[in-house]
Motif scaffolding. Structure first.
Motif, short mmCIF file in Angstrom:
data_model
loop_
_atom_site.label_atom_id
_atom_site.label_comp_id
_atom_site.label_asym_id
_atom_site.label_seq_id
_atom_site.Cartn_x
_atom_site.Cartn_y
_atom_site.Cartn_z
N GLN A 1 2.05 2.69 -6.05
CA GLN A 1 2.52 1.34 -5.78
C GLN A 1 3.11 1.23 -4.38
OE1 GLN A 1 2.06 -1.47 -7.56
NE2 GLN A 1 0.76 -0.15 -8.83
N VAL A 2 3.83 2.25 -3.95
CA VAL A 2 4.36 2.26 -2.58
C VAL A 2 3.23 2.25 -1.57
CG1 VAL A 2 5.65 3.63 -0.90
CG2 VAL A 2 6.51 3.40 -3.24
N LYS A 3 2.19 3.04 -1.83
CA LYS A 3 1.02 3.06 -0.95
C LYS A 3 0.37 1.69 -0.86
CE LYS A 3 -3.78 4.53 -1.10
NZ LYS A 3 -4.82 5.22 -1.90
N HIS A 4 0.17 1.04 -2.01
CA HIS A 4 -0.45 -0.29 -1.99
C HIS A 4 0.45 -1.32 -1.31
CE1 HIS A 4 -3.65 1.30 -4.23
NE2 HIS A 4 -3.17 1.16 -5.45
N GLY A 5 1.76 -1.19 -1.52
CA GLY A 5 2.68 -2.11 -0.87
C GLY A 5 2.66 -1.97 0.64
N LEU B 1 1.42 -4.72 3.52
CA LEU B 1 2.25 -5.09 4.67
C LEU B 1 1.48 -4.88 5.98
CD1 LEU B 1 5.76 -3.66 3.68
CD2 LEU B 1 5.04 -6.06 3.77
N LEU B 2 0.81 -3.75 6.09
CA LEU B 2 0.04 -3.48 7.31
C LEU B 2 -1.11 -4.47 7.47
CD1 LEU B 2 -0.11 0.44 7.21
CD2 LEU B 2 1.32 -1.02 8.68
N HIS B 3 -1.74 -4.80 6.35
CA HIS B 3 -2.84 -5.76 6.40
C HIS B 3 -2.35 -7.15 6.80
CE1 HIS B 3 -6.82 -7.32 5.51
NE2 HIS B 3 -6.27 -8.26 4.73
N ALA B 4 -1.19 -7.54 6.26
CA ALA B 4 -0.63 -8.85 6.62
C ALA B 4 -0.21 -8.87 8.07
CB ALA B 4 0.55 -9.17 5.71
#
Length: 212
Positions: A194-198, A202-205
């Motif tokens: 979940q931390v990885k996806h979060g 954030l990086l994608h946004a």
């Protein structure tokens, strides 16, 4: 004086065998000539009664989590338990266990998760290292050591807190066993994923945000 043969009782037996043969022959003929036109309709309830399979249906994500926890527990059983008394020290046991955890994740757990995919890449969200290839083995081994370190710290924290509450130094309140070890590994695994996806979101946004 010769005895007379009694033909009376044999006749019903012969008729019974003949009838049995006729019924079985008719059943075979019906089976051979059966098709959609001459077959009687069968209700859906009756079809479900004869279908094989477990009565308890589990969601796909539940099956995936059980697989991940089971393999982690198997590593504990074969390496922490199996090699605990054979290796020289606790550090050696942890080193081998972390290595085994990463190898099992790369060669067994993740391929089985991919096997259950309905579409390619569907279960990648349940993997920390979703890529395929030779490099994934080294990444999963490193990740295995991270998981093992977190589980080790959790066991030590629980036992330290229990010993302080009970007032007994060096109290082992919770020993290592495969089921709970697998659950702890699964919990930290899901947390880190979940931390990885979060971080990825954030990086994608941030990458999509227009520069001023």
């Amino acid at each position: 004086m010769s005895k007379k043969r009694k033909n009376g009782p044999e006749k019903p037996e012969v008729e019974k065998q003949s009838e049995y043969y006729r019924l079985n022959t008719q059943a075979v003929d019906d089976l051979v000539t059966a098709n959609e036109d001459n077959s009687p309709p069968v209700s859906e309830e009756e079809l479900r009664a004869y279908r094989s399979g477990p009565k308890l249906k589990l969601a796909d994500w539940v099956k995936l989590l059980l697989i991940k926890a089971w393999f982690a527990g198997a590593v504990c059983f074969f390496f922490l338990w199996g090699l605990g008394g054979m290796l020289g020290s606790e550090l050696d046991t942890l080193f081998v266990t972390g290595l085994a955890l990463g190898v099992v994740t790369d060669l067994l757990t993740n391929p089985i998760l991919r096997f259950f995919e309905k579409t390619p890449g569907e279960n990648a969200r349940w993997m920390m290292v979703s890529r395929k290839g030779f490099s994934s083995l080294f990444l999963n081994v490193g990740y295995g050591y991270v998981l093992l370190a977190l589980v080790y710290l959790l066991y030590n924290g629980i036992n330290l807190a229990a010993s302080r509450i009970a007032g007994v130094p060096d109290m082992v309140f919770l020993g290592v066993e495969p089921v709970l070890f697998g659950v702890f590994c699964l919990g930290f695994d899901l947390l880190l994923i979940q931390v990885k996806h979060g971080l990825g979101r954030l990086l994608h946004a941030g990458a999509r945000k227009p520069a001023k």
